[in-house]
Design an enzyme around this catalytic site. Structure first.
Site, short mmCIF file in Angstrom:
data_model
loop_
_atom_site.label_atom_id
_atom_site.label_comp_id
_atom_site.label_asym_id
_atom_site.label_seq_id
_atom_site.Cartn_x
_atom_site.Cartn_y
_atom_site.Cartn_z
N ASP A 1 -28.48 1.54 17.49
CA ASP A 1 -29.43 0.66 16.79
C ASP A 1 -30.84 0.76 17.35
O ASP A 1 -31.82 0.46 16.65
CB ASP A 1 -28.96 -0.79 16.81
CG ASP A 1 -28.88 -1.40 18.21
OD1 ASP A 1 -28.89 -0.64 19.21
OD2 ASP A 1 -28.82 -2.64 18.32
N ASN A 2 -30.98 1.17 18.60
CA ASN A 2 -32.31 1.32 19.22
C ASN A 2 -32.13 1.98 20.58
O ASN A 2 -31.02 2.35 20.96
CB ASN A 2 -33.02 -0.03 19.36
CG ASN A 2 -32.17 -1.15 19.94
OD1 ASN A 2 -31.83 -2.11 19.26
ND2 ASN A 2 -31.79 -1.02 21.21
N CYS B 1 -32.51 -4.86 17.76
CA CYS B 1 -31.24 -4.85 17.04
C CYS B 1 -31.24 -5.38 15.61
O CYS B 1 -30.89 -4.64 14.68
CB CYS B 1 -30.19 -5.59 17.86
SG CYS B 1 -30.77 -7.13 18.59
N HIS C 1 -25.27 -9.56 13.18
CA HIS C 1 -26.65 -9.85 13.61
C HIS C 1 -27.69 -9.73 12.49
O HIS C 1 -28.84 -9.36 12.75
CB HIS C 1 -27.04 -8.97 14.80
CG HIS C 1 -27.86 -9.72 15.80
ND1 HIS C 1 -28.45 -9.12 16.89
CD2 HIS C 1 -28.18 -11.03 15.86
CE1 HIS C 1 -29.10 -10.03 17.59
NE2 HIS C 1 -28.95 -11.19 16.99
N ASP D 1 -24.81 -0.21 20.31
CA ASP D 1 -25.82 -1.24 20.58
C ASP D 1 -26.53 -0.92 21.90
O ASP D 1 -25.91 -0.97 22.95
CB ASP D 1 -25.14 -2.60 20.65
CG ASP D 1 -26.11 -3.76 20.55
OD1 ASP D 1 -27.32 -3.51 20.49
OD2 ASP D 1 -25.66 -4.92 20.53
N ASP D 2 -27.80 -0.55 21.82
CA ASP D 2 -28.60 -0.22 23.00
C ASP D 2 -28.20 1.09 23.67
O ASP D 2 -28.44 1.29 24.87
CB ASP D 2 -28.57 -1.34 24.05
CG ASP D 2 -29.33 -2.58 23.64
OD1 ASP D 2 -29.84 -2.62 22.50
OD2 ASP D 2 -29.40 -3.52 24.45
#
Length: 472
Positions: free
Chosen positions: A271-272, A74, A129, A34-35
């Site tokens: 995710d990004n 996300c 999410h 995540d990130d």
């Protein structure tokens, strides 16, 4: 659309969709952070962060240098992975706050459901999410979308990564847990692999770490191991990534211990792009790096969407390969379904392309370019396509809107009625930082990609869901 080709050296051909015996089909372990930024891993050039387990994973398989997420934020990215569709097309426009009406609908085609129908055991571990009303009958939950087993949170680990209290296991609240989130998630996945799943069935496990998203907490020993990280919060961030790497190492060790190594395709990604330092009050620990890329999380430029991507399957993928062939998390659904013998409905509106041919040393043909749309992206650039070396970015006429502030009443018009006024063209092979706009020098390429971009935008928004339509 011109054909994209990619040749990956292999030593054996993976099973095809015609194989019926479950014990011959590959297992799938997909790990998503995540990130995590493109430049955050040691094997992607970070000068300080130590990631020995991911370095090893890359050495044992293929390291993609043009791996893309489905979105620069996300929830859309996750929705894209499990549906194989541009997130806008399935109504996931931005990150989903708790209580939001936005969710991945039960009628969507999903990767876990297709694999489950084909006889796979499916499990989700970590951040979900993909809905606002988590663990509620008001919206579909992970099991409604195809997961046999799930251990998840709606959004972030709370109150921090350390001793999170907000996990739910198969619809029941877990309560306080001990340890750091990535290790808690790894523990659950390891237990599922060794004690819960049926050994006579192939498996699909989606492990979605919360790290290194805020609010960040990291083990003291790892924080102290970065004495030269002297900026506020820097050592905390570096230690957070290294702790996640430890969790990956534990997962890989369990795969080996269970003799699953040679028949398990492992995919690692994010995710990004990385969070921007100090974008909000708790982001002072967000020292993520996009490497040489332009932009970060929430940008439609590559810093927001190009992420680490590693794949390993010993005996099927040669070790130590590096590939710049553009791939995307949207490709996972058609790829894993083809490799696993899962039937994809003929009317599914997939945007991803199966990469299965590359495991046989054959060309991959992408019928349409990769596409991204994020209406709350930083700046005026809101849409992009990539075809081979070329990327076209579309700028709209509505100026800036607040990035990452979540879908609100009135946003439907911003999503569906955008007017694009300017277009930028970049050759990413020669200009990875997207600094030299070549639209005027190559009008024929710009016009071709413009047509593809506008066509896909219209297609993605044609049946857009207005989640607040019932409210006046």
């Amino acid at each position: 659309m011109r054909t994209l080709s990619f040749l990956l050296a292999v030593t054996a051909v993976l099973v095809s969709a015609t194989i019926a015996s479950a014990d011959q089909r590959p297992n799938f372990l997909v790990i998503m952070c995540d990130d995590l930024g493109y430049g955050d891993l040691e094997c992607y050039g970070h000068p300080s962060i130590r990631t020995p387990n991911l370095n090893k994973l890359a050495d044992e398989g293929v390291r993609f240098t043009s791996y893309y997420s489905a979105a620069p934020v996300c929830s859309p990215s996750r929705a894209g992975l499990i549906t194989g569709q541009t997130p806008t097309q399935v109504g996931i426009y931005d990150w989903i706050p708790g209580g939001s009406p936005m969710h991945v609908r039960a009628e969507e085609v999903t990767l876990p459901r297709l694999l489950k129908q084909a006889g796979y055991e499916t499990g989700l571990f970590g951040k979900w999410h993909c809905n606002g009303k988590f663990n509620s009958p008001q919206q579909p939950q992970p099991d409604d979308l195809g997961f046999d087993y799930w251990f998840a949170t709606q959004n972030n680990a709370g109150p921090t990564h350390e001793n999170p209290v907000n996990f739910v296991r198969n619809g029941k609240k877990v309560g306080p847990t001990e340890g750091f989130s990535c290790q808690v998630v790894a523990d659950e996945a390891i237990n599922w692999l060794s004690e819960v799943r049926r050994n006579d069935k192939p498996f699909f496990a989606l492990v979605t770490f919360h790290e290194p998203h805020e609010p960040i907490a990291s083990p003291d020993d790892l924080v102290k191991s970065y004495p030269d990280a002297d900026k506020k919060g820097e050592a905390l961030y570096y230690a957070n990534v290294t702790n996640m790497d430890r969790a990956v190492g534990r997962l890989m060790a369990k795969v080996d211990e269970l003799n699953l190594r040679d028949n398990t395709l492992v995919v690692f990604t994010s995710d990004n792009g990385p969070e921007t330092l100090n974008r909000y009050s708790s982001a002072w620990r967000s020292h993520g790096s996009p490497g040489p890329l332009r932009g970060m999380k929430l940008h439609i430029y590559d810093g927001g969407i190009r992420v680490p991507g590693i794949a390993r399957m010993p005996g099927k993928i040669d070790a130590g390969i590096e590939s710049d062939f553009p791939v995307c998390s949207l490709d996972l659904l058609p790829t894993l379904c083809e490799l696993g013998g899962a039937e994809v409905p003929t009317d599914a509106k997939l945007d991803g392309t199966s990469l299965a041919p590359m495991f046989a040393g054959e060309m991959v043909e992408r019928e349409k370019p990769l596409f991204w749309h994020y209406y709350r992206a930083f700046g005026e650039a809101k849409v992009a396509v990539r075809d081979g070396d070329w990327k076209l970015v579309a700028l709209w006429d509505r100026g800036n809107v607040k990035p990452g502030s979540a879908y609100k009443t009135g946003d439907y018009q911003l999503i569906t009625k955008a007017n694009f006024t300017d277009f930028e063209l970049y050759n990413l092979t020669e200009d990875i930082g997207e600094t030299n706009d070549l639209a005027d020098q190559h009008p024929e390429i710009a016009n071709r990609l413009k047509k593809a971009l506008l066509h896909k935008y219209e297609e993605a928004t044609a049946n857009a869901i207005n989640w607040y339509a019932e409210k006046k």
